[in-house]
Scaffold this active site. Structure first.
Site, mmCIF file in Angstrom:
data_model
loop_
_atom_site.group_PDB
_atom_site.id
_atom_site.type_symbol
_atom_site.label_atom_id
_atom_site.label_comp_id
_atom_site.label_asym_id
_atom_site.label_seq_id
_atom_site.Cartn_x
_atom_site.Cartn_y
_atom_site.Cartn_z
ATOM 1 C CG ASP A 209 -7.062 -4.298 -2.302
ATOM 2 O OD1 ASP A 209 -7.715 -3.512 -1.602
ATOM 3 O OD2 ASP A 209 -5.818 -4.256 -2.407
ATOM 4 C CB SER B 262 -0.952 -0.051 1.200
ATOM 5 O OG SER B 262 -2.047 0.809 1.027
ATOM 6 C CG HIS C 91 -5.521 -3.084 1.112
ATOM 7 N ND1 HIS C 91 -5.046 -2.728 -0.134
ATOM 8 C CD2 HIS C 91 -4.912 -2.247 1.997
ATOM 9 C CE1 HIS C 91 -4.205 -1.716 -0.015
ATOM 10 N NE2 HIS C 91 -4.098 -1.409 1.273
#
Length: 270
Positions: free
Chosen positions: A204, A78, A232
């Site tokens: 996700d 991320s 995620h």
């Protein structure tokens, strides 16, 4: 800056996402500890690096990690993926292989990047952070687990992990959101000099697998894959699958030799 060193073998640097810390990678580290010496970084302002005053910005964070870790592949999740991609594009001699885990070169959508998070959704997180940062972090963690079969269990797990080393300050959280909002590394993709793996979770709801697939298509030497039932945080829900994919990719890419021991040594600034 706090760096936890685990395992044995060639080094691997792991960078966490927004509002988290390096401890979130422990399930993945357990799966890889016999194959890699892992450097689990707490980015500036996060976890045990809470008192580190380096701003949460691409260049500043990348330089801080380079000073604290050896030459090694970087795996960024991320927000950590954005930092890893920036560092790999600037200092490929220090990062021979890149793994992007639920990470994208541009987080927020644009007319020429519809795969990003909708602008209105991101703006709501920014507004919420100013009004009630704790509730905003809770909503973000819930979004990270959204779509999973055990979403409530995973949300609680993420919440526990996020608070395990204390929450970042509102300033650090705001800097992280600004980094996500302003970063656009797509121009760096066609000239990236190192092999890269783009690993998505099909479920996700934070970083679209379509965004990662589009980014991989722009990047020479890139491989895209997705984990079917992951969201995620695939390293948390599917650590064995993530570990196997990393090992398979690293086996086909150049990696530095194993360090002489698991003891950490700081490196000169770049």
């Amino acid at each position: 800056m706090h760096v936890e060193v685990i395992g044995s073998g060639p080094p691997l640097v792991l960078l966490h996402g927004w509002a988290m810390h390096g401890g979130v990678f422990l399930p993945l580290a357990e799966a890889l500890r016999d194959r890699h010496t892992m450097y689990l970084v707490d980015l500036p302002g996060h976890g045990h690096s809470r008192d580190n005053t380096v701003p949460v910005e691409l260049d500043a964070c990348a330089r801080a990690v380079l000073e604290a870790a050896p030459v090694a592949p970087w795996c960024g999740w991320s927000m950590g993926g954005a930092i890893a991609l920036h560092a790999a594009s600037r200092w490929p001699q220090r990062i021979p292989v890149l793994a992007m885990l639920a990470a994208t070169p541009r987080f927020v959508a644009a007319p020429d990047w519809p795969q990003g998070m909708p602008v209105a959704t991101f703006a709501a997180f920014e507004a919420g952070l100013a009004a009630d940062w704790q509730a905003t972090v809770e909503r973000f963690l819930a979004l990270e687990a959204f779509g999973l079969d055990d979403a409530r269990v995973r949300t609680r797990q993420l919440r526990t992990l996020a608070l395990e080393r204390g929450a970042p300050s509102p300033r650090v959280l705001a800097e992280g959101l600004r980094l996500l909002e302003s970063t656009d590394l797509r121009p760096q993709l066609p000239t990236l000099e190192i092999p890269s793996l783009w690993m998505a979770g099909r479920r996700d709801r934070v970083v679209s697998p379509l965004a990662m697939q589009a980014a991989a298509a722009l990047t020479p030497g890139a491989r895209f894959m997705q984990i079917e039932h992951a969201g995620h945080a695939p390293f948390l829900t599917h650590p064995q699958e993530v570990a196997a994919a990393l090992l398979d990719f690293f086996a086909a890419a150049p990696t530095p030799p194993a360090p002489p021991s698991s003891e950490h040594h700081a490196h000169a600034p770049v």
